[in-house]
Write an enzyme that holds these catalytic residues in place. Structure first.
Site, short mmCIF file in Angstrom:
data_model
loop_
_atom_site.label_atom_id
_atom_site.label_comp_id
_atom_site.label_asym_id
_atom_site.label_seq_id
_atom_site.Cartn_x
_atom_site.Cartn_y
_atom_site.Cartn_z
N CYS A 69 -2.17 -21.13 -53.32
CA CYS A 69 -1.70 -22.37 -53.95
C CYS A 69 -0.18 -22.36 -53.90
O CYS A 69 0.41 -21.80 -52.97
CB CYS A 69 -2.23 -22.48 -55.38
N HIS A 125 14.06 3.86 -55.75
CA HIS A 125 13.63 3.30 -54.46
C HIS A 125 14.70 3.64 -53.42
O HIS A 125 15.77 3.01 -53.37
CB HIS A 125 13.46 1.79 -54.58
#
Length: 629
Positions: free
Chosen positions: A26, A551
């Site tokens: 959507c 990270h």
């Protein structure tokens, strides 16, 4: 490339191609129908920087992506070797669904592919209505007629379009069901319907059975039921017919049986049901419009979170088809703008640069009807702003309900909806009621959030040495926790990181380091909560409750673990300074990757503030961040 990487990670997170029955998208979400949800790793997907949120509701595994969902969807289809024509959900599932979940899944699967064009058509219709009121266009002008045809074609031929999407959803040949929808709006059938309304009209028979002609243009339920019947017949014929003839005999039999059955039985029955639903809603609405408005607007965003709002979309479209207007969609304007107002309140109140950037972009998206970034990224994590947004929506819904505002075309509820609620006679009290109710919702949520929705900003620590800050916070009734630097290198503000997901602060507050050597040590005493299989990122949960994500590099997941060595595994106990990872700086840089390493507090929403050290460089195990409860 970034969409391909995210798609690959999402595909792995949902259990691989073999676990997918279907996937559609959507405005902001990938909606999966999985064979076995236990094979999906929702937590890993939530930790993915390309994913905003994961929601399991309505029989669907929903991965919230944001505005780039269509690009990720196309990359996912390529990764999974799927196409729009073979992507259907009529496969056996290992899990039973309740009736509500099954219904929501069917409705969303049929209407989701059309959401963008439905919204565009509705907005264009609204602008044409505004043009007539303002005298910019005349209904007899060529400009108006051409633009009106563009805005109305989708809804006029709705049975044909829904025939295609319903056929895909029910697991049949969508071109057969599309042909059935085309038969319902064929000019010959429309002419027969018009002729049947004349006083001297003769009864028309189908092999001796009288036919009741109905105008099926813009209808919804008849073609969905007809498509279901056709797909059931198609599967039966494919089982019994020989492979040499079924490719053309199956479509022939489906058309020859379903089309007459639709005109004789399915269509009249579905039309009666359509009118019954429209009359039932109008009866409930007419009993107490303000109450209906307050309840619907107050609960709408909660329904959106769980995907339950799809159950109401066909009712809105059915109202437009049967009545020529809808009273439900105008009630949702305050619900949407309530969350927009709460996001505005956060934007004005927060002193955090990342949250200010995130809330600013979410505010813009919300104005145009996309509230997921606002809800998942801003208001819901802070809790009170989301509640204020819902309360503001309920107050505005009461006002709109009292004004009994109608909308005359379907579309995504957003700022353009004001053009869609203008009646043919011009702007009246109902339009002003919608404007007042919507602005009230926005203002209430913004003001309440500004004054009461966020904790008081932490006292700014004026020091160049975070160790002093650490000692202060540690001595302040134990409300502070120090996170030490896991890497030696140059400091970089998180907002300056090239990856917008980190820079926006969506994953949490923190800082970044450009490493000067290839090792990562534990920044706290705690437990290894997660270790990515490519070893480029690791999550640590401290004994005091801080969740820290380290990270290494930007997009280094693409290396597939090359040049990275892990010295711990998930679940290991570590102390501050213990070696976690090693990596080859020179090789990674030579491969063309940015080594900038974000260190973020994933659960920043649990803290009053996250203070970053000052300066341009830092040594390993020097104080880096202080989190204040």
């Amino acid at each position: 490339m970034q969409y391909t990487t995210v798609a690959s990670e999402i595909l792995a997170g949902v259990g691989g191609k073999s676990n997918i029955n279907s996937v559609v998208h959507c405005a902001t979400r990938l909606r999966f129908k999985l064979k076995d949800t236990s094979r999906a790793d929702a937590q890993a997907l939530k930790n993915n920087p390309g994913v905003i949120m994961v929601v399991e509701s309505g029989g669907q595994f929903q991965v919230v992506i944001g505005n780039h969902v269509s690009e990720v969807y196309q990359a996912l289809l390529q990764q999974a070797d799927l196409s729009d024509t073979d992507n259907n959900s009529d496969q056996p599932s290992q899990q039973k669904e309740n009736l509500l979940s099954h219904s929501i899944d069917i409705i969303s699967g049929i209407f989701t592919p059309l959401l963008g064009i439905m919204a565009a058509s509705g907005i264009l219709k609204g602008f044409l209505a505004l043009s007539l009121v303002c005298g910019w266009l005349q209904p007899t002008s060529g400009s108006y007629m051409i633009l009106f045809a563009a805005s109305d074609s989708l809804f006029y031929f709705f049975p044909l379009v829904l025939g295609y999407t319903a056929g895909k959803k029910f697991g049949g040949n969508p071109f057969i069901t599309m042909a059935i929808g085309g038969a319902l709006v064929h000019p010959m059938m429309i002419a027969a319907f018009n002729a049947a309304g004349q006083p001297d009209a003769a009864t028309i028979y189908f092999f001796g059975i009288p036919v009741t002609f109905i105008n099926y243009t813009s209808s919804v339920i008849p073609i969905i039921l007809a498509a279901w019947v056709s797909c059931r017949l198609e599967k039966g014929f494919n089982r019994v017919l020989h492979s040499s003839i079924k490719n053309f005999f199956t479509p022939l039999l489906c058309l020859a049986i379903t089309v007459p059955a639709t005109f004789l039985l399915i269509g009249p029955l579905a039309t009666w049901l359509s009118h019954l639903l429209a009359a039932g809603f109008q009866m409930i609405y007419s009993a107490a419009p303000p109450v209906a408005g307050g309840i619907l607007a107050g609960l709408w965003q909660i329904c959106v979170i769980f995907g339950l709002h799809w159950g109401l979309v066909p009712l809105m479209i059915n109202n437009l088809s049967v009545l020529g207007y809808d009273t439900m969609a105008p009630l949702l304007l305050p619900a949407v703008m309530g969350q927009v107002g709460a996001t505005l309140g956060v934007f004005l109140r927060t002193r955090d640069a990342k949250m200010k950037a995130l809330s600013g972009s979410a505010f813009t998206a919300g104005i145009f009807g996309i509230t997921e970034p606002a809800v998942y990224g801003v208001t819901l994590p802070s809790k009170k702003p989301f509640v204020f947004g819902c309360i503001g929506g309920a107050i505005g819904g009461v006002i709109v309900g009292y004004s009994q505002t109608y909308i005359y075309s379907f579309g995504l509820v957003n700022i353009f909806s004001f053009a869609q609620i203008i009646p043919s006679g011009g702007i009246d009290a109902s339009v002003w009621g919608a404007v007042i109710g919507t602005l009230t919702a926005l203002a209430f949520a913004a003001v309440s959030t500004f004054f009461f929705g966020l904790p008081a900003p932490a006292i700014t620590v004026e020091t160049d040495d975070l160790s002093q800050s650490a000692s202060k916070t540690e001595n302040h009734n134990g409300l502070g926790e120090v996170v030490f630097s896991p890497i030696r290198g140059e400091l970089l503000a998180l907002a300056d990181v090239s990856d917008t997901t980190f820079a926006s602060g969506l994953l949490g507050a923190g800082i970044a380091i450009i490493p000067q050597h290839g090792r990562v040590v534990s920044p706290v005493n705690g437990v290894v909560a997660s270790l990515f299989k490519t070893h480029h990122a690791i999550g640590i949960e401290s004994d005091a409750g801080a969740e820290i994500l380290i990270h290494v590099g930007i997009d280094t997941v693409k290396l597939g673990g090359q040049y990275f060595t892990a010295h711990v595994k998930a679940g290991d106990r570590v102390n501050a300074g213990d070696l976690l990872l090693e990596f080859d700086c020179a090789a990674i840089t030579a491969a063309g990757y940015d080594l900038t390493t974000p260190i973020i507090i994933s659960n920043s929403e649990d803290y009053q503030d996250v203070l970053c050290t000052k300066g341009t460089s830092i040594t390993e195990q020097a104080p880096l961040l202080t989190v204040i409860r």
